[in-house]
Design a protein around this motif. Structure first.
Motif, PDB file in Angstrom:
ATOM      1  N   PHE A  36      31.828  27.236  17.774  1.00  0.00           N
ATOM      2  CA  PHE A  36      31.403  25.857  17.587  1.00  0.00           C
ATOM      3  C   PHE A  36      32.384  24.918  18.290  1.00  0.00           C
ATOM      4  N   THR A  79      31.557  22.476  21.495  1.00  0.00           N
ATOM      5  CA  THR A  79      31.385  21.063  21.190  1.00  0.00           C
ATOM      6  C   THR A  79      32.530  20.225  21.743  1.00  0.00           C
ATOM      7  N   THR A  80      33.579  20.883  22.221  1.00  0.00           N
ATOM      8  CA  THR A  80      34.676  20.105  22.796  1.00  0.00           C
ATOM      9  C   THR A  80      34.710  20.355  24.294  1.00  0.00           C
TER      10      THR A  80
END
Lengths: 171, 322, 492
Positions: free
Chosen positions: C10, C14-15
């Motif tokens: 995740f 997401t970064t």
């Protein structure tokens, strides 16, 4: 290359490495053993050197056998390449001794790198080497030289920041 | 005709290149171009970490970036040799290891501290006698007592014959009148791994190098060979406190080739001192367990000269064994 | 644990970590393709960049470079016989012959698939079994290293070609080369004659580039007299399902070998690649194809060295001890990022660790996409005229040797190694054993010294430890199998 020359070369190479091993043996006499053990800086070179000499002797024996065989057969092998001898004396010469010429070019390149740096040395080497390899169409040679040098310079020095030889003159 | 054109093109390229390379001229101000900081070890060690942590704020304090360059090989000899050969203009510096005080005597380095302009000291780290957590000894006295009862049975790992951590182990041997087998490893990490795998009994590498293992409870430090306790392990006594006069510290300093002008040394000293005072630097270095130890130029000269003298008896004892 | 891993994925996606990873893989491949720029160097170059981003982004970048760099080395090894990194030394043995048979694209495709699957297996082992593997890895003491090295040397029998004696002779040359420099046990400067360059000893990469690339280019110069076809024809790139299933078992096996070699501190990708190659040849149904362009011979070392990348991170994360050179640099980077690798990292910063694990898994997927897309273009290099290729191999060889340590001495070493390699090829002596000698010499010698110090000079130590007995058995088996094969051939 003819069988005979090859065998001679093989013997020469084996002898060369034997002498290197022997030289290392002589030099390593100065190195002490670790107290009370067979361990020390000289153990490993001696061991390996000794084994190398054994193998070299086997190689030399085989080569000598082949040498004798080649002599007893006395057969002269046909030259494998027939080439038209055209052009200047220089052209014929570099064609005959092509590998040697390439090595000489590379030694010059090495020296040039140390003195005038990567850019100039490479701009000189590429056309010279291509000429030697009989790739002589002027326009492509210029394009390859310029693009190739620029590409290498950009990739190494500009993009990745890895320094290339800059030579004594400009260093 | 074609050939002449080709020749001309080549010549033009050449001349333009010559001018391009010669164009970068220097001015009076110092520093005006990036400063190269040579680390004579491969990336990843304590020295490298200090250099990189310093270089982070290099631009802020000197106005130019400080570029760390690793030059490993020959236990530091290659990078240091290159530093000596560099122009003494202050643009090529190196992190100087403590080994410069004694490796010349052993015939490994062809140079010593006198071949460098010394600028300042950056760090000091004590050696620490460290064993596996489940080892039967809990104090230095117990360790020494066992060694006395079983001479030559305890194996102590270090990071290379003749290097400082070897001298640390030898110093313990000399001061406590005990015998050990010294096992050289290719760097501290391999020696530590060997203790973890119970192939050897102890290491005398720096406290910082074992700190991760000690914090995790895999290893324990029996004694710190420093003048005082380590900040990260305040509960671990020094050897001196336990009655053994064993003090062996590594120190890392900043230097360059002989002959850097004094005003430039001053600028560099002030710049690097400011980098050392950056809170971020202090935090990073402390976290790694490395000790920050600023010493001025004059004090650094004193320190380097004193170390050679202090280690002389230990070195003597080692050379005798040889 | 799966929960952590899920969080890791995740975070990764997401970064900025995923783009950093992709960028890292691309940059790594470029660095790997360019000779002389190793993954280790690439990581060291990029570490300063990671100061300005969060640890997980910075580490993803480094992981990408590491994986891409080790894989990228295979491309120039296959196309130009110029190993981009030492890890690609074994890939040359079959990759280059494949390219010369007109199967350059296919060879790259196989290397890509093998690297990715091998890397993936390694990454999964890293993710799920790291602490357990680390426990076994530290049991590896000096005696085990000696035997691992000796086992590696038995690989000479697989790469020696026609004559075993010549192979052993070449191996001895390699071992002798490795003795130059400071003696690992007594610190005596050996054969240095007072010069710093010899004191340091010879680097592997210049020798590798010399005996493969340089000598190959000299052969190219020699053969340019004969009016050979100026260009190589390129055949199709894809591999069939049948071929895939033929290489799959080798990939899996090599992945396990590579991961373990990586997990053991002090041994690296080059050893993993050669051991995988030897094991593949030993167990192959077509050992006679090896050295002439066997697809198994390309797949095995590539799977091995990319698995090794992940294996090397096992002791780095779990013990704070680097598995090999590049991980030592990453370890340093971690510390400057303010993370202290070691047993506690899993407790203190699981989110960072599992993001890294997620990126090691993902990096292989990026690699396969990039590699298979790129194979077509990379292979195009060979459609250049041969004389141009030869000229650029010379320059690449010089630059590759130079940029390793910015040293003209290394260029000289490369040149001499090149002449030696050329001589060897004229006389039909094998060169890979020289490499094995150079790679394994220090491992065997230093650990033999340590073994004898640890055991008070008693050689029986080799027979008292389970792992070392295991190695003795496989060494004896390997030698026995070779002798048996040799005798059988003679009888025929």
């Amino acid at each position: 290359m003819r069988e005979k020359n090859k065998a001679m070369l093989e013997i020469g190479m084996n002898l060369l490495f034997c002498s290197v091993a022997f030289g290392m043996y002589m030099v390593s006499h100065n190195y002490d053993f670790l107290e009370g053990t067979i361990l020390g800086a000289r153990t490993f070179p001696l061991l390996i050197g000794g084994i190398l000499v054994v193998f070299a002797i086997v190689n030399i024996t085989c080569a000598v056998k082949r040498l004798k065989l080649a002599k007893s057969l006395g057969k002269v092998e046909a030259k494998d390449i027939h080439e038209e001898r055209v052009g200047s004396v220089f052209n014929i010469l570099i064609r005959e001794y092509r590998v040697l010429s390439a090595v000489i070019l590379l030694v010059l390149y090495f020296l040039l790198l140390s003195f005038v740096g990567f850019l100039i040395a490479t701009v000189l080497l590429i056309p010279a080497m291509l000429y030697l390899l009989e790739y002589r169409k002027p326009l492509p040679v210029v394009v390859i030289t310029v693009l190739g040098t620029a590409f290498l310079f950009t990739a190494f020095q500009v993009l990745l920041g890895v320094p290339l030889p800059d030579g004594l003159l400009f260093g | 005709m074609k050939r002449i054109i080709v020749l001309l093109v080549v010549l033009m390229t050449l001349t333009s290149l010559v001018f391009a390379q010669g164009a970068a001229e220097t001015a009076e101000k110092f520093p005006t171009q990036p400063i190269k900081l040579i680390v004579p070890w491969s990336a990843g060690g304590g020295t490298d970490a200090i250099a990189r942590a310093l270089a982070k704020s290099g631009e802020k304090h000197l106005g130019v970036p400080v570029i760390v360059e690793n030059k490993p090989g020959g236990t530091g000899a290659l990078g240091l040799g290159e530093t000596i050969k560099a122009a003494a203009d202050g643009y090529t510096l190196a992190i100087l290891p403590v080994e410069l005080s004694f490796l010349k005597d052993q015939g490994i380095y062809p140079f010593d501290f006198s071949n460098f302009t010394r600028i300042m000291n950056l760090n000091t780290d004590p050696s620490a006698l460290t064993v596996k957590a489940d080892a039967p000894w809990n104090t230095l006295a117990e360790f020494v007592a066992y060694a006395k009862a079983n001479p030559g049975k305890i194996k102590i790992g270090h990071s290379g014959t003749g290097m400082l951590w070897h001298l640390a182990a030898a110093s313990l041997s000399l001061n406590s009148n005990t015998q050990y087998v010294y096992v050289p490893f290719n760097g501290a990490a391999d020696a530590i791994a060997s203790v973890l795998g119970k192939n050897i009994d102890a290491v005398t590498v720096s406290g910082a190098e074992v700190s991760a293992q000690v914090r995790a409870g895999e290893m324990k430090i029996l004694a710190v060979f420093g003048e005082r306790r380590m900040d990260i392990f305040p509960n671990v006594p020094t050897a001196k406190e336990q009655g053994f006069d064993v003090v062996v510290n590594t120190f890392r300093g900043l230097g360059g080739p002989v002959g850097i002008p004094e005003d430039r040394v001053k600028i560099l000293h002030d710049g690097f001192k400011a980098m050392m005072e950056e809170p971020e630097f202090i935090e990073l270095i402390s976290k790694m367990g490395l000790g920050i130890d600023y010493r001025s130029t004059a004090d650094y000269y004193k320190l380097t000269d004193a170390t050679a003298a202090a280690l002389a008896p230990v070195l003597q004892s080692l050379l005798k064994i040889k | 644990m799966l929960g952590y891993l899920f969080d890791g994925f995740f975070t990764l996606f997401t970064t900025m970590a995923a783009p950093a990873l992709l960028g890292g893989v691309i940059l790594g491949i470029i660095i790997g393709v360019l000779p002389g720029l190793t993954a280790t160097m690439g990581i060291a170059l990029l570490i300063p960049l990671t100061y300005y981003v969060s640890p997980s982004v910075g580490l993803s970048l480094l992981v990408g470079i590491f994986a891409g760099g080790i894989y990228g080395g295979s491309v120039s090894a296959i196309l130009l016989k110029t190993p981009g990194t030492p890890a690609a030394g074994a890939t040359i043995l079959d990759g280059y012959p494949m390219a010369q048979n007109g199967q350059a694209g296919k060879a790259i495709a196989i290397a890509t698939i093998a690297s990715a699957i091998g890397g993936l297996i390694g990454a999964l082992i890293l993710t799920f079994l790291a602490p357990q593997i680390a426990k076994i890895a530290v049991r590896f003491g000096p005696p085990e290293y000696v035997l691992l090295g000796v086992y590696g040397l038995t690989m000479i029998s697989y790469v020696a070609g026609k004559s075993l004696i010549k192979g052993l002779f070449a191996g001895c040359i390699g071992l002798l080369i490795s003795t130059v420099g400071i003696d690992p046990i007594t610190s005596v400067p050996r054969f240095s004659f007072g010069t710093l360059n010899l004191l340091t000893g010879f680097e592997l990469l210049p020798i590798l580039i010399g005996i493969f690339a340089m000598s190959q280019a000299l052969e190219g110069v020699r053969d340019s007299r004969m009016k050979a076809p100026e260009q190589l024809k390129l055949t199709k790139i894809g591999i069939s399902l049948k071929e895939f299933f033929r290489i799959l078992p080798h990939i899996v096996k090599s992945a396990f070998i590579g991961t373990f070699v990586g997990a053991v501190p002090g041994t690296g990708t080059d050893i993993a690649a050669f051991l995988s190659y030897g094991e593949a040849k030993r167990s192959s149904k077509h050992p006679e194809e090896f050295g002439k362009g066997s697809i198994e011979g390309v797949a095995a070392p590539e799977a091995g060295n990319n698995a090794c990348v992940n294996g090397a991170m096992i002791p780095m994360f779990t013990l704070g001890i680097p598995g090999e050179a590049a991980t030592a640099v990453i370890l340093g980077g971690l510390m400057v990022l303010g993370l202290q690798p070691g047993p506690l990292l899993f407790v203190e910063k699981p989110e960072v660790i599992y993001t890294v694990f997620a990126s090691t898994i993902t990096s292989n997927i990026f690699m396969i996409v990039l590699g298979l897309t790129g194979a077509r273009f990379f292979a195009k290099v060979l459609s250049l005229p041969k004389s141009v290729i030869v000229t650029f191999i010379f320059i690449f060889a010089v630059l590759g040797a130079y940029s390793m340590r910015n040293s003209m001495f290394d260029v000289l070493v490369m040149g001499i190694a090149g002449l030696l390699g050329y001589l060897f090829s004229i006389l039909d002596y094998p060169v890979p054993p020289v490499l094995l000698g150079v790679i394994l010499g220090p491992l065997v010698e230093s650990n033999l010294g340590r073994t004898l110090l640890v055991s008070d000079g008693n050689l029986m130590i080799f027979f008292k430890r389970p792992i070392s007995i295991f190695f003795i058995v496989i060494i004896v088996a390997t030698i026995g199998q070779n002798v048996y094969k040799h005798l059988k051939q003679k009888r025929k």
